[in-house]
Each structure stands twice: as C-alpha cells, then as structure tokens.
Design a protein around this motif. Structure first.
Motif, PDB file in Angstrom:
ATOM      1  N   MET A  31      92.380  40.320  48.337  1.00  0.00           N
ATOM      2  CA  MET A  31      93.326  41.419  48.222  1.00  0.00           C
ATOM      3  C   MET A  31      92.816  42.453  47.225  1.00  0.00           C
ATOM      4  N   TYR A  32      93.293  43.674  47.388  1.00  0.00           N
ATOM      5  CA  TYR A  32      92.961  44.748  46.452  1.00  0.00           C
ATOM      6  C   TYR A  32      94.256  45.435  46.044  1.00  0.00           C
ATOM      7  N   HIS A  33      94.479  45.576  44.743  1.00  0.00           N
ATOM      8  CA  HIS A  33      95.691  46.212  44.235  1.00  0.00           C
ATOM      9  C   HIS A  33      95.462  47.705  44.019  1.00  0.00           C
ATOM     10  N   LYS A  34      96.301  48.524  44.639  1.00  0.00           N
ATOM     11  CA  LYS A  34      96.171  49.974  44.525  1.00  0.00           C
ATOM     12  C   LYS A  34      97.099  50.507  43.436  1.00  0.00           C
ATOM     13  N   GLY A  35      96.818  50.178  42.204  1.00  0.00           N
ATOM     14  CA  GLY A  35      97.604  50.696  41.096  1.00  0.00           C
ATOM     15  C   GLY A  35      98.673  49.773  40.585  1.00  0.00           C
ATOM     16  N   ASP A  36      98.991  48.706  41.305  1.00  0.00           N
ATOM     17  CA  ASP A  36     100.043  47.781  40.886  1.00  0.00           C
ATOM     18  C   ASP A  36      99.460  46.545  40.220  1.00  0.00           C
ATOM     19  N   ILE A  47      95.532  26.127  41.639  1.00  0.00           N
ATOM     20  CA  ILE A  47      95.236  27.286  42.472  1.00  0.00           C
ATOM     21  C   ILE A  47      93.992  27.942  41.889  1.00  0.00           C
ATOM     22  N   TYR A  48      92.999  28.203  42.719  1.00  0.00           N
ATOM     23  CA  TYR A  48      91.715  28.731  42.251  1.00  0.00           C
ATOM     24  C   TYR A  48      91.619  30.223  42.601  1.00  0.00           C
ATOM     25  N   LEU A  49      91.622  31.076  41.587  1.00  0.00           N
ATOM     26  CA  LEU A  49      91.605  32.519  41.808  1.00  0.00           C
ATOM     27  C   LEU A  49      90.472  33.177  41.046  1.00  0.00           C
ATOM     28  N   GLN A  50      89.867  34.176  41.661  1.00  0.00           N
ATOM     29  CA  GLN A  50      88.776  34.918  41.034  1.00  0.00           C
ATOM     30  C   GLN A  50      89.127  36.395  40.976  1.00  0.00           C
ATOM     31  N   PHE A  69      93.770  48.113  40.647  1.00  0.00           N
ATOM     32  CA  PHE A  69      92.441  48.555  41.090  1.00  0.00           C
ATOM     33  C   PHE A  69      91.419  47.426  40.952  1.00  0.00           C
ATOM     34  N   THR A  70      91.850  46.243  41.387  1.00  0.00           N
ATOM     35  CA  THR A  70      91.042  45.038  41.249  1.00  0.00           C
ATOM     36  C   THR A  70      91.078  44.241  42.541  1.00  0.00           C
ATOM     37  N   THR A  71      89.929  43.716  42.938  1.00  0.00           N
ATOM     38  CA  THR A  71      89.868  42.785  44.059  1.00  0.00           C
ATOM     39  C   THR A  71      89.951  41.363  43.527  1.00  0.00           C
ATOM     40  N   PHE A  72      90.795  40.557  44.140  1.00  0.00           N
ATOM     41  CA  PHE A  72      90.840  39.142  43.751  1.00  0.00           C
ATOM     42  C   PHE A  72      91.056  38.286  44.998  1.00  0.00           C
ATOM     43  N   TYR A  73      90.708  37.009  44.872  1.00  0.00           N
ATOM     44  CA  TYR A  73      90.755  36.104  46.028  1.00  0.00           C
ATOM     45  C   TYR A  73      90.646  34.663  45.549  1.00  0.00           C
TER      46      TYR A  73
END
Length: 221
Positions: A31-36, A47-50, A69-73
C-alpha cells in the motif's frame, strides 16, 4: 528511534478505520499512503510489516504508526490467525519525523516548559494502557455519518493520540522499578525472622498490595 510529531493546534482529521481479522498465511498487501497516517494496533499477532527498509514484527498490544507518502507491505506470512485495529487520519499541520534516543526524548519532554501544542509518538511501541485505547477506538468506529457530526471522530482521534502519548511517556521507569524491588528484597531478608505479609510490605513501600505483587513478579520473573 523514530518519532513522529503531531501538532494539536487543530484536530486531526479522521479518514477511515476498522478491525481486520485474517487466518494463518496472511500478509499485508502493498500500500501507499497519499498524505494520511495509519495507526495499527495489534490484537493478535505476529504481523510482519515493512516500511521502506525497516522491518517490524507486531505482537499483541503493540502499535505501529505508518507515516504519509510511504509504501509499506507484509514481508512475511503470519504463522497463525491475526487481528488488528487500523485507523487512517490526516494532520492539518506539516509534521516532522525525529530521530532520537528514547531516554533523551523522554527526559526532554518531561523537562520541557514549551506551550506548543505538539506531541511525539514513536513509530513502533508497546501499549501500556490497552483497555483505554481500545475504548476510544471502539467509540471512533461506532460513529456513523448519518447520525452524528463527523467532527466528533476528529476529536476522538486526537484524544486517542494524546492518550497514547501520555501513556507512553508516563510509563513506569524499568530501572526505577528494579531498584525499588531490590531494596525491598534486602529489607525482607533483614526481617526474615518476622512473619511478613504482602500488606505490611506494601505499607512499608507506600504501594498498593496488588500493584506491588504485579511489580514484584515483573521484576523477578
């Protein structure tokens, strides 16, 4: 350690949220957050998150704040069932990410006399007051637009982050607790000839008997 700032001159703005449940073998989609921002409170893990090149393992009662403004998965499948609360929100101010030593940040906040309405939260931390936080989250998620003012959720999200901030920076000092228990153990050894009760030891240490019992177990197990 990474800390995010949140300026409370205006309320945070609720975007969306919910409770997520999944079975063994699940991992978070990219996912990518657009300002939130997103706040994730783990109910059942791991739960394993990067986020970027940083990897986190969330277990029960642990919080992760995903910046905008960050990608995480999910970088790995969870070995069992998972459950977590998730809340997306915006700040009405330009916020910062601060890298600081945890002890230094705590000392700075406790000694600060600044009147600026700004709080700091680590990106990843263990939640001390789990019940209080979940009560606020349930209130936020139970409000529906057609029956209430949407602003109510903004205030509740702001209250939630303030509660997390107070809980984190007012948590008991582990070194102080260990020192107190060590002193009590020495006093108990010196009075072994007496028949001591928990109530007597609690009175001597100016602590509630139930709290003393939990603290003693925490520091000696």
């Amino acid at each position: 350690m990474l800390f995010s700032t949140f300026t409370m001159e205006k309320t945070l703005l609720y975007y969306k949220g919910g409770e997520f449940l999944a079975h063994r073998g699940w991992h978070h989609r990219r996912m990518y957050h657009k300002g939130d921002y997103e706040l994730i409170l783990c109910i059942k893990g791991p739960i394993y998150l990067q986020i970027g090149d940083m990897r986190y393992t969330l277990n029960a009662r642990e919080v992760l704040i995903v910046p905008p403004f960050t990608t995480f998965y999910g970088y790995q499948d969870s070995p069992g069932d998972v459950a977590f609360y998730w809340l997306h929100f915006f700040s009405q101010h330009k916020e910062d990410t601060v890298t600081a030593n945890e002890d230094d940040m705590t000392a700075t906040i406790k000694s600060s006399s600044s009147k600026k309405r700004q709080i700091f939260l680590p990106r990843y931390f263990k939640l001390a007051d789990y019940e209080e936080a979940t009560i606020l989250i349930h209130q936020i998620l139970s409000i529906h637009n057609e029956l209430s003012f949407i602003e109510e959720r903004d205030y509740l999200v702001s209250a939630l982050l303030i509660q997390l901030y107070k809980s984190y920076f007012n948590r008991p000092d582990a070194n102080e607790d260990s020192s107190r228990i060590s002193s009590l153990k020495e006093w108990i050894r010196a009075n072994m000839s007496s028949t001591l009760t928990v109530a007597e030891i609690a009175e001597r240490s100016h602590l509630n008997p139930d709290y003393l019992t939990r603290l003693f177990k925490h520091c000696t197990v």
